[in-house]
Design a protein around this motif. Structure first.
Motif, PDB file in Angstrom:
ATOM      1  N   ARG A 194       0.838  -1.207   0.000  1.00  0.00           N
ATOM      2  CA  ARG A 194       0.000   0.000   0.000  1.00  0.00           C
ATOM      3  C   ARG A 194       0.870   1.254   0.000  1.00  0.00           C
ATOM      4  N   LEU A 195       2.022   1.185   0.672  1.00  0.00           N
ATOM      5  CA  LEU A 195       2.912   2.346   0.693  1.00  0.00           C
ATOM      6  C   LEU A 195       3.411   2.655  -0.714  1.00  0.00           C
ATOM      7  N   GLU A 196       3.810   1.627  -1.447  1.00  0.00           N
ATOM      8  CA  GLU A 196       4.324   1.857  -2.793  1.00  0.00           C
ATOM      9  C   GLU A 196       3.242   2.461  -3.689  1.00  0.00           C
ATOM     10  N   ARG A 197       2.009   2.020  -3.532  1.00  0.00           N
ATOM     11  CA  ARG A 197       0.913   2.599  -4.301  1.00  0.00           C
ATOM     12  C   ARG A 197       0.730   4.071  -3.954  1.00  0.00           C
ATOM     13  N   ARG A 198       0.777   4.410  -2.670  1.00  0.00           N
ATOM     14  CA  ARG A 198       0.605   5.804  -2.246  1.00  0.00           C
ATOM     15  C   ARG A 198       1.774   6.672  -2.715  1.00  0.00           C
ATOM     16  N   VAL A 199       2.989   6.138  -2.682  1.00  0.00           N
ATOM     17  CA  VAL A 199       4.160   6.886  -3.156  1.00  0.00           C
ATOM     18  C   VAL A 199       4.015   7.176  -4.648  1.00  0.00           C
ATOM     19  N   LEU A 200       3.547   6.192  -5.406  1.00  0.00           N
ATOM     20  CA  LEU A 200       3.330   6.401  -6.831  1.00  0.00           C
ATOM     21  C   LEU A 200       2.325   7.528  -7.062  1.00  0.00           C
ATOM     22  N   GLU A 201       1.242   7.505  -6.311  1.00  0.00           N
ATOM     23  CA  GLU A 201       0.222   8.535  -6.468  1.00  0.00           C
ATOM     24  C   GLU A 201       0.747   9.914  -6.061  1.00  0.00           C
ATOM     25  N   GLU A 202       1.600   9.978  -5.033  1.00  0.00           N
ATOM     26  CA  GLU A 202       2.159  11.256  -4.584  1.00  0.00           C
ATOM     27  C   GLU A 202       3.139  11.818  -5.602  1.00  0.00           C
ATOM     28  N   ILE A 203       3.943  10.943  -6.222  1.00  0.00           N
ATOM     29  CA  ILE A 203       4.853  11.404  -7.274  1.00  0.00           C
ATOM     30  C   ILE A 203       4.046  11.984  -8.429  1.00  0.00           C
ATOM     31  N   ALA A 204       2.930  11.323  -8.771  1.00  0.00           N
ATOM     32  CA  ALA A 204       2.067  11.843  -9.831  1.00  0.00           C
ATOM     33  C   ALA A 204       1.474  13.191  -9.436  1.00  0.00           C
ATOM     34  N   ALA A 205       1.076  13.337  -8.168  1.00  0.00           N
ATOM     35  CA  ALA A 205       0.468  14.592  -7.710  1.00  0.00           C
ATOM     36  C   ALA A 205       1.477  15.732  -7.715  1.00  0.00           C
ATOM     37  N   GLN A 206       2.692  15.478  -7.264  1.00  0.00           N
ATOM     38  CA  GLN A 206       3.706  16.537  -7.234  1.00  0.00           C
ATOM     39  C   GLN A 206       4.132  16.926  -8.640  1.00  0.00           C
ATOM     40  N   ALA A 207       4.119  15.981  -9.572  1.00  0.00           N
ATOM     41  CA  ALA A 207       4.445  16.335 -10.964  1.00  0.00           C
ATOM     42  C   ALA A 207       3.376  17.244 -11.537  1.00  0.00           C
ATOM     43  N   GLY A 208       2.123  17.063 -11.092  1.00  0.00           N
ATOM     44  CA  GLY A 208       1.057  17.920 -11.578  1.00  0.00           C
ATOM     45  C   GLY A 208       1.162  19.336 -11.059  1.00  0.00           C
ATOM     46  N   GLY A 267      12.452  -0.038 -10.381  1.00  0.00           N
ATOM     47  CA  GLY A 267      12.704  -1.345 -10.983  1.00  0.00           C
ATOM     48  C   GLY A 267      11.555  -1.828 -11.837  1.00  0.00           C
ATOM     49  N   ALA A 268      10.341  -1.416 -11.488  1.00  0.00           N
ATOM     50  CA  ALA A 268       9.171  -1.795 -12.285  1.00  0.00           C
ATOM     51  C   ALA A 268       9.053  -0.979 -13.555  1.00  0.00           C
ATOM     52  N   GLY A 269       9.837   0.083 -13.688  1.00  0.00           N
ATOM     53  CA  GLY A 269       9.736   0.942 -14.847  1.00  0.00           C
ATOM     54  C   GLY A 269       8.639   1.973 -14.749  1.00  0.00           C
ATOM     55  N   TRP A 270       8.104   2.187 -13.538  1.00  0.00           N
ATOM     56  CA  TRP A 270       7.026   3.153 -13.342  1.00  0.00           C
ATOM     57  C   TRP A 270       7.551   4.554 -13.025  1.00  0.00           C
ATOM     58  N   VAL A 271       8.731   4.606 -12.429  1.00  0.00           N
ATOM     59  CA  VAL A 271       9.295   5.878 -11.984  1.00  0.00           C
ATOM     60  C   VAL A 271      10.698   6.017 -12.548  1.00  0.00           C
ATOM     61  N   ARG A 277      15.079   4.775   5.011  1.00  0.00           N
ATOM     62  CA  ARG A 277      15.393   3.460   4.434  1.00  0.00           C
ATOM     63  C   ARG A 277      14.141   2.823   3.825  1.00  0.00           C
ATOM     64  N   LEU A 278      13.009   2.930   4.503  1.00  0.00           N
ATOM     65  CA  LEU A 278      11.763   2.369   3.999  1.00  0.00           C
ATOM     66  C   LEU A 278      11.322   3.073   2.721  1.00  0.00           C
ATOM     67  N   MET A 279      11.519   4.412   2.673  1.00  0.00           N
ATOM     68  CA  MET A 279      11.152   5.152   1.476  1.00  0.00           C
ATOM     69  C   MET A 279      12.067   4.787   0.311  1.00  0.00           C
ATOM     70  N   VAL A 280      13.358   4.571   0.575  1.00  0.00           N
ATOM     71  CA  VAL A 280      14.287   4.171  -0.475  1.00  0.00           C
ATOM     72  C   VAL A 280      13.844   2.842  -1.084  1.00  0.00           C
ATOM     73  N   GLU A 281      13.426   1.878  -0.240  1.00  0.00           N
ATOM     74  CA  GLU A 281      12.977   0.574  -0.744  1.00  0.00           C
ATOM     75  C   GLU A 281      11.752   0.735  -1.643  1.00  0.00           C
ATOM     76  N   ALA A 282      10.825   1.597  -1.241  1.00  0.00           N
ATOM     77  CA  ALA A 282       9.604   1.799  -2.032  1.00  0.00           C
ATOM     78  C   ALA A 282       9.946   2.419  -3.383  1.00  0.00           C
ATOM     79  N   VAL A 283      10.822   3.449  -3.384  1.00  0.00           N
ATOM     80  CA  VAL A 283      11.175   4.121  -4.638  1.00  0.00           C
ATOM     81  C   VAL A 283      11.969   3.187  -5.545  1.00  0.00           C
ATOM     82  N   VAL A 284      12.894   2.402  -4.976  1.00  0.00           N
ATOM     83  CA  VAL A 284      13.681   1.464  -5.781  1.00  0.00           C
ATOM     84  C   VAL A 284      12.768   0.434  -6.445  1.00  0.00           C
ATOM     85  N   THR A 285      11.761  -0.022  -5.714  1.00  0.00           N
ATOM     86  CA  THR A 285      10.805  -0.980  -6.284  1.00  0.00           C
ATOM     87  C   THR A 285      10.070  -0.377  -7.475  1.00  0.00           C
ATOM     88  N   LEU A 286       9.647   0.871  -7.336  1.00  0.00           N
ATOM     89  CA  LEU A 286       8.922   1.535  -8.424  1.00  0.00           C
ATOM     90  C   LEU A 286       9.829   1.805  -9.618  1.00  0.00           C
TER      91      LEU A 286
END
Length: 552
Positions: free
Chosen positions: A24-38, A70-74, A59-68
């Motif tokens: 759920r954190l990774e999903r929210r981080v993705l949505e926040e990156i989209a919001a800040q880009a807007g 690696g998926a090619g989303w960010v 450290r937890l935020m780094v793991e979430a961003v690295v995952t995104l």
């Protein structure tokens, strides 16, 4: 009595995958990156800003961003401080709300499969005790007919046999490589009890009648010629040669042979044959309990979860369904028909042209051509339709098979409800003349089941001689399996769920539907007696569900 079944062995390289859905954190981080880009398109989110917003350890935020990433989303942009922006895939994921798997893919140990050349059955090497031609002695022991000679295998059958650990799934299957020919599976036959020992589970239905007939024929042959010694099964497969079997040394008047050349060690089995010229051989694993098989042919249930949408039972329903599939599909439509003629193809020509004009990739395959139609006629007509729809892009989007597949398969695949892949499997000739049988099909879905259907589509393209189009359907199968991993990890339950098994080609020889079979089986096959396509060719689906008994 020992009866031999001719077999071939294939080695298969494949990879397995395991994964989990995004947190759920990774999903929210993705949505926040989209919001800040807007808000600030030239700045984007930073690690500091994300930690401040979510109030989590860096450290937890780094793991979430690295995952995104690696998926090619960010993607990461350079500057005074690294900033994160969405890629096109990330924007699509953010807007669709779908969570793909975070997948780890690794090569698995190669799997060796045994292929029966009489009825076309497959089994893992560890389930079948085979011997070489020299050990089997087909000159002494009767053998079932060599009917199906294959140098390649259809991956839609292979995928059920490849081993994987709990939580893993088959991600990709390499081209099976033929490694051994001229091998045999020996089985023991008791004609009095009509019992067979030594067959792997799942092979009895397809092979028992053939094996018993071969044994009966040899029995009658021995009875009609009493001077011919029956197989006493006295000699062992391996062991030291008896003394009387020693061959004379080469000398004058005694021409050297492979068994008499000085210094050459003759094979033990050949020496046994010289000592006991009409004696069979025994196979210790067939004695006693018969650990490598028995007459008990327990059902091998290889069902997977699927969704049952509807049953189609007349011409009008099938025509309505193919028109809807071509009108609503977003990316893929595959039409596989047992037969084809120009009249049947022209009926849906406008619908195909409209789908191609929208950018949908449409594949058309057929098992046989109707009288007066040849494959080049089909190709020419579809090329004209593709050109009128999208000019030069039409040939890339509309793919006709250049040759017959030889399959009786009736299959319609399309991405329907919400972009999910669906299929209609039955006996209807989508682009051919009306069938004498009542048209009947099953409309099914579900990512786990559709992964198998997509590989069956790849198999059809392989038989048509177009490996590039086969690869495209393999990639579709991979995506379906990734979606299955996500659903399994989240504990999702399918609506209108049933258990379904896809039955492909020679697997039909294992399955009979009678009063004792509580499954609903629908499909279409044809049998070929000669040539490379010899065997049963077609696709069926068996629905195993308590409600199937109530269906017409």
């Amino acid at each position: 009595m020992i009866v031999l079944v001719p077999v071939r062995m294939f080695s298969v390289n494949f990879s397995v995958a395991r994964g989990r859905p995004y947190s759920r954190l990774e999903r929210r981080v993705l949505e926040e990156i989209a919001a800040q880009a807007g808000v600030a398109p030239h700045q984007g989110a930073t690690l500091t800003s994300l930690c401040d917003i979510f109030r989590v350890h860096e450290r937890l935020m780094v793991e979430a961003v690295v995952t995104l990433v690696g998926a090619g989303w960010v993607a990461v942009t350079s500057g005074r401080e690294a900033t994160f922006v969405l890629t096109d895939e990330g924007q699509q994921a953010c807007s669709s709300g779908k969570d793909p798997a975070s997948v780890v893919v690794a090569p698995a140990a190669p799997c060796t499969l045994v292929f029966d050349c009489t009825a076309g059955q497959l089994a893992r090497r560890g389930e079948v005790q085979t011997v070489s031609k020299q050990e089997a002695r087909p000159d002494l022991n009767p053998s079932t007919p060599l009917r199906i000679v294959r140098n390649a295998l259809d991956e839609s059958q292979i995928q059920k046999l490849l081993p994987r650990a709990s939580g893993e799934w088959v991600r990709s299957i390499g081209r099976p490589r033929l490694v051994t020919v001229d091998r045999y599976l020996p089985v023991r036959v008791d004609l009095a009890d009509q019992a067979i020992t030594g067959l792997p589970r799942g092979w009895h239905q397809a092979l028992s009648a053939e094996i018993l007939a071969t044994a009966q024929s040899r029995e009658e042959e021995l009875e009609s010629a009493p001077d011919i010694q029956p197989n006493p099964q006295a000699a062992a497969v391996k062991g030291p040669p008896p003394a009387q079997a020693r061959m004379p040394a080469a000398g004058p008047g005694n021409r050297p042979t492979p068994l008499s050349i000085p210094g050459r060690k003759p094979p033990a089995v050949a020496l046994e044959a010289a000592a006991t010229p009409q004696t069979g051989v025994t196979f210790p694993w067939l004695e006693g309990s018969g650990s490598f098989g028995s007459s008990d042919d327990g059902s091998l249930d290889q069902s997977t979860e699927a969704v049952l949408f509807a049953e189609l039972s007349d011409e009008a329903a099938h025509q309505l369904q193919i028109a809807e599939a071509l009108a609503t599909a977003a990316n893929h439509v595959l039409i596989a028909s047992p037969t084809v003629n120009l009249e049947g193809l022209s009926k849906i020509g406008d619908a195909i042209q409209a789908a191609v004009a929208r950018g949908v990739r449409v594949d058309v395959l057929y098992g046989a051509t109707d009288k007066g139609t040849n494959p080049q006629d089909v190709v020419n007509l579809l090329h004209r339709i593709g050109y009128h729809a999208a000019e030069r892009l039409g040939r890339d989007l509309l793919k006709p098979a250049k040759d017959r597949t030889g399959s009786g398969a009736s299959l319609l695949i399309f991405d329907g409800r919400g972009g999910a892949l669906e299929a209609i499997i039955g006996n209807y000739a989508w682009v051919g003349p009306p069938c004498s049988e009542r048209a009947r099909s099953i409309h099914v879905g579900g990512t786990e089941f559709m992964a198998q259907v997509a590989r069956a589509a790849a198999g059809l393209w392989t038989w048509s001689g177009d490996p590039d189009s086969a690869d495209r359907w393999r990639r579709v199968a991979d995506r379906c399996q990734d979606d299955t991993a996500v659903s399994a990890a989240r504990g999702d339950r399918l609506k209108d769920q049933v258990l379904a098994e896809l039955i492909v080609d020679d697997e039909h020889a294992q399955v009979t539907q009678g009063s004792e079979d509580d499954s609903l089986r629908v499909g279409s096959t044809c049998r070929h007696e000669n040539g490379f396509a010899a065997g049963i060719r077609g696709i069926s689906v068996a629905i195993r569900h308590p409600m199937t008994a109530a269906m017409p």
